[in-house]
Design a protein around this motif. Structure first.
Motif, PDB file in Angstrom:
ATOM      1  N   ASN A 152       7.351   9.569   4.623  1.00 43.63           N
ATOM      2  CA  ASN A 152       7.125   8.839   5.868  1.00 43.63           C
ATOM      3  C   ASN A 152       6.704   7.392   5.656  1.00 43.63           C
ATOM      4  O   ASN A 152       7.013   6.520   6.474  1.00 43.63           O
ATOM      5  CB  ASN A 152       6.073   9.567   6.716  1.00 43.63           C
ATOM      6  N   ASP A 153       6.003   7.118   4.562  1.00 45.20           N
ATOM      7  CA  ASP A 153       5.590   5.734   4.310  1.00 45.20           C
ATOM      8  C   ASP A 153       6.745   4.886   3.771  1.00 45.20           C
ATOM      9  O   ASP A 153       6.555   3.703   3.461  1.00 45.20           O
ATOM     10  CB  ASP A 153       4.375   5.675   3.369  1.00 45.20           C
ATOM     11  N   HIS A 154       7.945   5.480   3.714  1.00 45.07           N
ATOM     12  CA  HIS A 154       9.127   4.733   3.284  1.00 45.07           C
ATOM     13  C   HIS A 154      10.249   4.745   4.326  1.00 45.07           C
ATOM     14  O   HIS A 154      11.162   3.927   4.241  1.00 45.07           O
ATOM     15  CB  HIS A 154       9.635   5.278   1.953  1.00 45.07           C
ATOM     16  N   SER A 185       4.490   0.107   1.215  1.00 47.58           N
ATOM     17  CA  SER A 185       5.240  -0.666   0.224  1.00 47.58           C
ATOM     18  C   SER A 185       6.683  -0.856   0.680  1.00 47.58           C
ATOM     19  O   SER A 185       7.413   0.104   0.932  1.00 47.58           O
ATOM     20  CB  SER A 185       5.215   0.048  -1.129  1.00 47.58           C
ATOM     21  N   SER A 186       7.064  -2.112   0.814  1.00 47.01           N
ATOM     22  CA  SER A 186       8.382  -2.486   1.306  1.00 47.01           C
ATOM     23  C   SER A 186       8.625  -3.923   0.895  1.00 47.01           C
ATOM     24  O   SER A 186       7.677  -4.698   0.723  1.00 47.01           O
ATOM     25  CB  SER A 186       8.435  -2.352   2.830  1.00 47.01           C
ATOM     26  N   ALA A 187       9.906  -4.282   0.721  1.00 49.60           N
ATOM     27  CA  ALA A 187      10.206  -5.638   0.268  1.00 49.60           C
ATOM     28  C   ALA A 187      11.511  -6.137   0.854  1.00 49.60           C
ATOM     29  O   ALA A 187      12.401  -5.356   1.204  1.00 49.60           O
ATOM     30  CB  ALA A 187      10.271  -5.683  -1.262  1.00 49.60           C
ATOM     31  N   LEU A 188      11.607  -7.458   0.943  1.00 48.74           N
ATOM     32  CA  LEU A 188      12.854  -8.129   1.303  1.00 48.74           C
ATOM     33  C   LEU A 188      13.495  -8.633   0.018  1.00 48.74           C
ATOM     34  O   LEU A 188      12.843  -9.288  -0.803  1.00 48.74           O
ATOM     35  CB  LEU A 188      12.589  -9.312   2.235  1.00 48.74           C
ATOM     36  N   ILE A 189      14.775  -8.322  -0.156  1.00 41.09           N
ATOM     37  CA  ILE A 189      15.513  -8.761  -1.333  1.00 41.09           C
ATOM     38  C   ILE A 189      16.612  -9.711  -0.877  1.00 41.09           C
ATOM     39  O   ILE A 189      17.468  -9.329  -0.069  1.00 41.09           O
ATOM     40  CB  ILE A 189      16.136  -7.568  -2.080  1.00 41.09           C
ATOM     41  N   GLY A 212       0.812  -1.201   0.000  1.00 44.37           N
ATOM     42  CA  GLY A 212       0.000   0.000   0.000  1.00 44.37           C
ATOM     43  C   GLY A 212       0.851   1.260   0.000  1.00 44.37           C
ATOM     44  O   GLY A 212       2.079   1.217   0.027  1.00 44.37           O
ATOM     45  N   GLY A 213       0.156   2.401  -0.020  1.00 40.78           N
ATOM     46  CA  GLY A 213       0.834   3.686   0.050  1.00 40.78           C
ATOM     47  C   GLY A 213       0.630   4.321   1.409  1.00 40.78           C
ATOM     48  O   GLY A 213       0.259   3.656   2.385  1.00 40.78           O
ATOM     49  N   ALA A 214       0.837   5.624   1.476  1.00 42.78           N
ATOM     50  CA  ALA A 214       0.712   6.343   2.748  1.00 42.78           C
ATOM     51  C   ALA A 214      -0.700   6.275   3.301  1.00 42.78           C
ATOM     52  O   ALA A 214      -0.895   6.270   4.520  1.00 42.78           O
ATOM     53  CB  ALA A 214       1.142   7.795   2.563  1.00 42.78           C
ATOM     54  N   PHE A 215      -1.694   6.196   2.413  1.00 47.21           N
ATOM     55  CA  PHE A 215      -3.089   6.251   2.838  1.00 47.21           C
ATOM     56  C   PHE A 215      -3.770   4.881   2.837  1.00 47.21           C
ATOM     57  O   PHE A 215      -4.997   4.791   2.967  1.00 47.21           O
ATOM     58  CB  PHE A 215      -3.867   7.224   1.942  1.00 47.21           C
TER      59      PHE A 215
END
Length: 261
Positions: free
Chosen positions: A91-93, A49-53, A39-42
């Motif tokens: 902030n969402d990152h 949105s975040s991921a493991l690589i 998702g995004g900030a809202f």
């Protein structure tokens, strides 16, 4: 004749089995990129949105928004991260990055958390941001140039998310597969113009369902500029997907979502 037919059928069955086995392994094997949120900030209900690589036996956390640290703790991942890579400073990152840094250092006594940076300017921005909450930053963080991982190339998308604001996407080659991660990007033409994507590439692209929003790429534009490519949209609310949207969504694709083993 019987022996000849038997050999032919045996070879055919063997070939079918081999193809099915490859298909099964490809579909159900763990992917080297696993999203913690889409998702995004809202849309915190879908996670930032975040991921493991997973690359070269190392685990890189891509972005650490305000919903990410709670997920790391919930899934028992706080001691599994080797590096953090930040795309930009919204902030969402980065909203829970300070908390994760403290946890990493104090709870586990792991020493300094390694933060990969795509440019000197972004490194300075991240450092300035973190010093507000971590005055003795040098004790807790080690900044490492992204060049440590030659398989990852930074895509400088300055001003293409928000005017005058530094943002990055990333190209990655992992196990001979090319991945393109847009980061927050309002220009639906950027990947097609700058990355020369092919049908075999896998593209994770920031996507928006509303044409009036210019900070994120509009889905209809992506369908045109990346036609024929394997595109997975993220940074959105999947329940709002329009009927005419032909893009895959990460949120609807279980193979790309982190699963606790």
């Amino acid at each position: 004749m019987f022996l000849s037919n038997f050999v032919t059928y045996s070879n055919l069955i063997g070939s079918i089995y081999f193809q099915l086995n490859n298909w099964w392994c490809t579909l159900f094997s763990k992917k080297p990129i696993q999203f913690l949120g889409t998702g995004g900030a809202f849309e915190p209900e879908f996670g930032n949105s975040s991921a493991l690589i997973d690359i070269d036996g190392q685990t890189i956390l891509l972005d650490c928004g305000f919903t990410v640290y709670p997920k790391l703790k919930l899934y028992g991942l706080t001691d599994k991260i080797d590096y953090v890579l930040i795309s930009h400073l919204h902030n969402d990152h980065v909203g829970s990055l300070s908390t994760f840094i403290y946890h990493y250092n104090i709870a586990y006594d792991f020493g300094r958390l390694k933060i990969l940076y795509a440019s000197d300017a972004l490194r300075n921005d991240i450092e300035g941001f973190l010093r507000y909450s971590i005055p003795a930053l040098d004790h807790y963080v080690e900044f490492v140039p992204l060049s440590l991982f030659p398989q990852i190339k930074a895509l400088d998308t300055f001003g293409l998310h928000v005017p005058g604001f530094s943002t990055f996407g990333f190209e990655m080659v992992i196990e001979n597969q090319r991945y393109i991660y847009s980061g927050d990007l309002g220009d639906a033409n950027y990947i097609a113009t700058n990355c020369s994507p092919t049908a075999t590439d896998i593209i994770f692209h920031d996507t928006c369902f509303y044409p009036q929003v210019k900070a994120h790429a509009y889905y209809k534009d992506l369908q045109n500029t990346l036609k024929g490519c394997r595109v997975y949209g993220y940074h959105l609310d999947p329940t709002m997907k329009p009927a005419d949207c032909s893009l895959n969504l990460v949120a609807e694709s279980k193979e790309w979502l982190f699963k606790k083993e």
